[in-house]
Motif scaffolding. Sequence first.
Motif, mmCIF file in Angstrom:
data_model
loop_
_atom_site.group_PDB
_atom_site.id
_atom_site.type_symbol
_atom_site.label_atom_id
_atom_site.label_comp_id
_atom_site.label_asym_id
_atom_site.label_seq_id
_atom_site.Cartn_x
_atom_site.Cartn_y
_atom_site.Cartn_z
ATOM 1 N N ALA A 169 38.004 34.342 51.142
ATOM 2 C CA ALA A 169 39.364 34.041 51.596
ATOM 3 C C ALA A 169 39.636 34.688 52.953
ATOM 4 C CB ALA A 169 40.384 34.530 50.568
ATOM 5 N N SER A 170 39.125 35.900 53.161
ATOM 6 C CA SER A 170 39.318 36.577 54.447
ATOM 7 C C SER A 170 38.571 35.860 55.562
ATOM 8 C CB SER A 170 38.838 38.030 54.348
ATOM 9 O OG SER A 170 39.598 38.712 53.390
ATOM 10 N N LEU A 171 37.358 35.439 55.279
ATOM 11 C CA LEU A 171 36.593 34.681 56.282
ATOM 12 C C LEU A 171 37.287 33.369 56.624
ATOM 13 C CD1 LEU A 171 32.955 35.269 54.989
ATOM 14 C CD2 LEU A 171 33.928 36.097 57.135
ATOM 15 N N PHE A 172 37.805 32.714 55.596
ATOM 16 C CA PHE A 172 38.532 31.464 55.810
ATOM 17 C C PHE A 172 39.778 31.714 56.651
ATOM 18 C CE2 PHE A 172 41.755 28.337 54.482
ATOM 19 C CZ PHE A 172 41.092 27.172 54.861
ATOM 20 N N GLY A 173 40.507 32.782 56.317
ATOM 21 C CA GLY A 173 41.718 33.113 57.071
ATOM 22 C C GLY A 173 41.410 33.462 58.515
ATOM 23 N N LEU A 174 40.282 34.102 58.739
ATOM 24 C CA LEU A 174 39.893 34.468 60.098
ATOM 25 C C LEU A 174 39.534 33.237 60.917
ATOM 26 C CD1 LEU A 174 39.617 37.094 61.687
ATOM 27 C CD2 LEU A 174 37.187 37.103 61.098
#
Length: 198
Positions: A169-174
């Motif tokens: 989710a963090s990678l996607f958000g980034l």
Amino acid sequence: MRRNSHLTAIAGFVLAAILLAAGGLLLWGSTYTHNMVHNQLAAQKIYFPPKAAFAHPKAGTEITPSMIPSVSQYAGQQLVTGQQAQSYADNFIAVHITNMTGGQTYAQLSAQALANPDNTKLAGEVAAVFKGETLRSMLLNAFGWWKVSQITYIAALAAFGLGGLTLLASLFGLTVGRRPQVTHETIPAEDDAHERAG
């Protein structure tokens, strides 16, 4: 907006790292506890009665009818797991103690033995029940720690799963935060009029 998405992604990475570290520690704890219980039980060299002993169960003997559905599944095996320890404690030792004492507890027998110090038979029963209950409590303690190892293993898997999802989710958000923002430039009306006149 872009700065907020970066901060959220960084917070997500930190949370993912914490969850993955927690998963690693829980997995280590589970493995350590599991191996410790297994090794301690194996060192006792306790074996279940052989399969042939379960062929003719009879009340009052080594193998009673109540042991067939529970203890017989481990016939001839060495006691090395928490489940085996629980079965041996509750379905083998406890049955023999109950048969020997008529259902009386160690505390009850001990009180009777103190009131009748010359009764050697009763004193012998108290000693046998004390040994049996001591072994039973040790086996049930091993079963409890075996369960703890299973619960921490499940918790480790959950922590790894949540950590992995948080990381994704963090990678996607980034990556979503890196999309260029579309900006519209407005041209003042005066400048536009001057350009047409010139």
